[in-house]
Design an enzyme around this catalytic site. Structure first.
Site, PDB file in Angstrom:
ATOM      1  N   HIS A  91      24.143 -38.491   1.956  1.00  0.00           N
ATOM      2  CA  HIS A  91      24.317 -39.876   1.505  1.00  0.00           C
ATOM      3  C   HIS A  91      25.811 -40.218   1.547  1.00  0.00           C
ATOM      4  O   HIS A  91      26.658 -39.372   1.263  1.00  0.00           O
ATOM      5  CB  HIS A  91      23.752 -40.053   0.092  1.00  0.00           C
ATOM      6  N   GLU A 161      21.909 -46.003   6.944  1.00  0.00           N
ATOM      7  CA  GLU A 161      22.481 -46.765   5.828  1.00  0.00           C
ATOM      8  C   GLU A 161      23.928 -47.141   6.144  1.00  0.00           C
ATOM      9  O   GLU A 161      24.848 -46.368   5.837  1.00  0.00           O
ATOM     10  CB  GLU A 161      22.474 -45.915   4.558  1.00  0.00           C
TER      11      GLU A 161
HETATM   12  P1  PGA Z   1      21.363 -50.084  -2.393  1.00  0.00           P
HETATM   13  O1  PGA Z   1      21.579 -48.526  -2.104  1.00  0.00           O
HETATM   14  O2  PGA Z   1      19.905 -50.389  -2.155  1.00  0.00           O
HETATM   15  O3  PGA Z   1      21.789 -50.254  -3.793  1.00  0.00           O
HETATM   16  O4  PGA Z   1      22.221 -50.817  -1.397  1.00  0.00           O
HETATM   17  C1  PGA Z   1      20.936 -47.880  -1.041  1.00  0.00           C
HETATM   18  C2  PGA Z   1      21.450 -46.468  -0.964  1.00  0.00           C
HETATM   19  O5  PGA Z   1      22.653 -46.251  -1.114  1.00  0.00           O
HETATM   20  O6  PGA Z   1      20.651 -45.520  -0.763  1.00  0.00           O
END
Ligand code: PGA
Length: 247
Positions: A91, A161
């Site tokens: 992440h 992401e």
């Molecule tokens: P968010 O986070 O939905 O708050 O943008 C997603 C993530 O970081 O997994």
């Protein structure tokens, strides 16, 4: 459709954790989608001890090490023993505190060795006109997969992401068009590591400001298989609207 609720450190007490778990169980009734909860490690342990198997659990991260004299580590084996099915790896909030691509690769191996399905997070910090961010995405996928066996590679879930979209309002999420392009690109890169056309059936998630007002558009005809949801997953009302919108 796979929805992974990344609670990050938003949830810090067992009462809220239990109530979100109860909500998820209720949401799953008569629905075909899959909900996976990723609580902070101690809460994962507490929830795993009390609940059945309807809602799967994910670790938010695993150590890059196995057991032994390693104070403070949460190993893949420990999460597997508790009953976790998945783990998030790489992440951006972990990469920001030191997880290099090499560390991510180590964690992938440990997770798979203990039967956890890795949810490999990849994503660029910003987009440049020349498209150099695509090389970064390719590098993140390549370094994470290259050391794995063909069977292990097939089990990996990829979560795209982009950092610029994380933790904001729904208007900051990626556009459906750009998401479609990224999904194609990611499948193309995966195709270099997976046999035959298995890259077409690989599970790819999107994460970054997914909310009730953008989820349906992001799910429709972008080729995505689900979402990694952060802040909208820890508000019961928002989460149930989101799940309902996607069902
Ligand atoms: P968010 O986070 O939905 O708050 O943008 C997603 C993530 O970081 O997994």
């Amino acid at each position: 459709m796979l929805i992974v609720a990344n609670w990050k450190a938003y949830i810090e007490d067992l009462t809220r954790a239990k109530s979100l778990l109860t909500l998820s169980k209720r949401l799953l009734r008569e629905r075909t989608l899959t909900i996976v909860l990723a609580p902070p490690a101690p809460l994962l342990g507490a929830l795993a001890a009390t609940h059945g198997s309807e809602v799967a659990l994910a670790a938010q991260d695993v150590s890059a090490t196995t057991g032994g004299a390693k104070t403070g580590e949460n190993t893949a084996q420990t999460f597997a023993a508790l009953g976790a099915t998945y783990t998030i790896i790489g992440h951006s909030e972990r990469r920001a505190v030191g997880d290099t691509n090499a560390v991510v690769a180590e964690k992938m191996s440990h997770a798979l060795a203990h039967g956890l399905i890795p949810i490999l997070c990849i994503g660029e910090g910003e987009r440049d006109k020349a498209g150099e961010y695509l090389a970064l995405i390719r590098e993140e996928i390549t370094t994470a997969l290259v050391g794995l066996t063909p069977k292990e590679r097939r089990s990996v879930i990829v979560a795209y992401e982009p950092l610029w979209a994380i933790g904001k309002g729904s208007t900051f999420a990626i556009s459906p068009n750009d998401l479609s392009e990224m999904v194609l690109y990611i499948r193309k890169v995966l195709g270099e590591f997976l046999p035959g056309d298995s890259a077409h059936s690989a599970t790819i998630l999107y994460g970054g400001s997914v909310a009730v007002d953008n989820a349906r558009a992001l799910a429709a005809s972008t080729g995505i298989n689900g979402f990694l949801v952060g802040h909208a997953s820890v508000d019961g009302e928002q989460f149930s609207q989101l799940v309902t919108a996607l069902d």
